[in-house]
Motif scaffolding. Sequence first.
Motif, PDB file in Angstrom:
ATOM      1  N   UNK A  56       0.780  -1.426   0.321  1.00 46.73           N
ATOM      2  CA  UNK A  56       0.366  -0.135   0.553  1.00 46.73           C
ATOM      3  C   UNK A  56       0.984   1.191  -0.322  1.00 46.73           C
ATOM      4  N   UNK A  57       0.517   2.400  -0.862  1.00 48.06           N
ATOM      5  CA  UNK A  57       1.670   3.394  -0.225  1.00 48.06           C
ATOM      6  C   UNK A  57      -0.423   4.613  -0.431  1.00 48.06           C
ATOM      7  N   UNK A  58       1.057   5.629   0.665  1.00 49.00           N
ATOM      8  CA  UNK A  58       0.233   6.045   1.119  1.00 49.00           C
ATOM      9  C   UNK A  58       0.961   7.792   1.378  1.00 49.00           C
ATOM     10  N   UNK A  59       0.421   9.331   0.912  1.00 47.32           N
ATOM     11  CA  UNK A  59       1.257  10.464   0.638  1.00 47.32           C
ATOM     12  C   UNK A  59       1.219  11.803   1.333  1.00 47.32           C
ATOM     13  N   UNK A  65      -3.242   4.604  -1.403  1.00 47.06           N
ATOM     14  CA  UNK A  65      -4.493   4.097  -2.391  1.00 47.06           C
ATOM     15  C   UNK A  65      -4.783   2.532  -1.949  1.00 47.06           C
ATOM     16  N   UNK A  66      -5.599   1.744  -2.781  1.00 50.73           N
ATOM     17  CA  UNK A  66      -6.076   0.688  -3.112  1.00 50.73           C
ATOM     18  C   UNK A  66      -4.900  -0.216  -2.477  1.00 50.73           C
ATOM     19  N   UNK A  67      -5.324  -0.840  -1.672  1.00 49.29           N
ATOM     20  CA  UNK A  67      -3.502  -1.728  -1.445  1.00 49.29           C
ATOM     21  C   UNK A  67      -3.794  -3.306  -2.478  1.00 49.29           C
ATOM     22  N   UNK A  68      -2.330  -3.581  -2.831  1.00 48.15           N
ATOM     23  CA  UNK A  68      -2.379  -4.229  -4.151  1.00 48.15           C
ATOM     24  C   UNK A  68      -1.782  -5.592  -3.376  1.00 48.15           C
TER      25      UNK A  68
END
Length: 245
Positions: A56-59, A65-68
């Motif tokens: 997952x990515x967080x700004x 963003x939706x976790x992969x």
Amino acid sequence: MRQRHKKPAAAVLFALTMFIAGCGMIGDQRTPEEWLSLSYSGLAATDQYAFTGSMSIKTEDGLAFKPETFEGKVVDHQQLTLQTNSADPLHWNPVQVLETLNQTNENVSIAAAGNDPDTVTLIIKESASVSKERWRERLNMQLDQLRANRPADDRPYLQEWTEEFSRSRKQLDDMLASLQADTEYELIIDRDRLLPLKMEEKTSFRYRNEQRPYSETRFTTVRFQSFDGASSESVQQKRKHVTID
């Protein structure tokens, strides 16, 4: 003739107990680097295993963003399958990750003892230059894959696509020129089998885009299972706290 005196049974038992305790202490005296090296060697020598994970990515402003999610299986020491819920290709090989960390880490330490005496937890700081180069190669590869989908010469929107690709190329080059990447791993190792059970990666990115500074953080969690065909239950049943939430 001098008669030998027998040692009391309690004394023999005490000596044996101290010997066994001493053996345990020898294992605990491994350095963090030795634990890391042994876990890499153990996984590299394992004929087959499986792993599951999420990324997952967080700004910096809190946008997430939706976790992969992904899962992979290694057979005959080679990665044969890696599936993800994302349309983007995923390039992640656990042996290569551990090999790189074993060779080029900046620092390795043992985390404070937890509640499970059967595992040891390492905190591994990746070299900043290695982390930056790894991400530079990955992002360039993704752009190259996009270029492979270039429209045919007779398509009416070819010029528009080419202009957009050139803009993306320049934007990525500008971002990579200012990119800084700091990566830290938490690795949980089975003390007896010397195999990794769980790996967590946290990478913080800082870069500039159109003269503005940006930052974002990527979180990856991976759980290993089914070593040499053993069911994931038999491997993890006593270590429920290392499974992915």
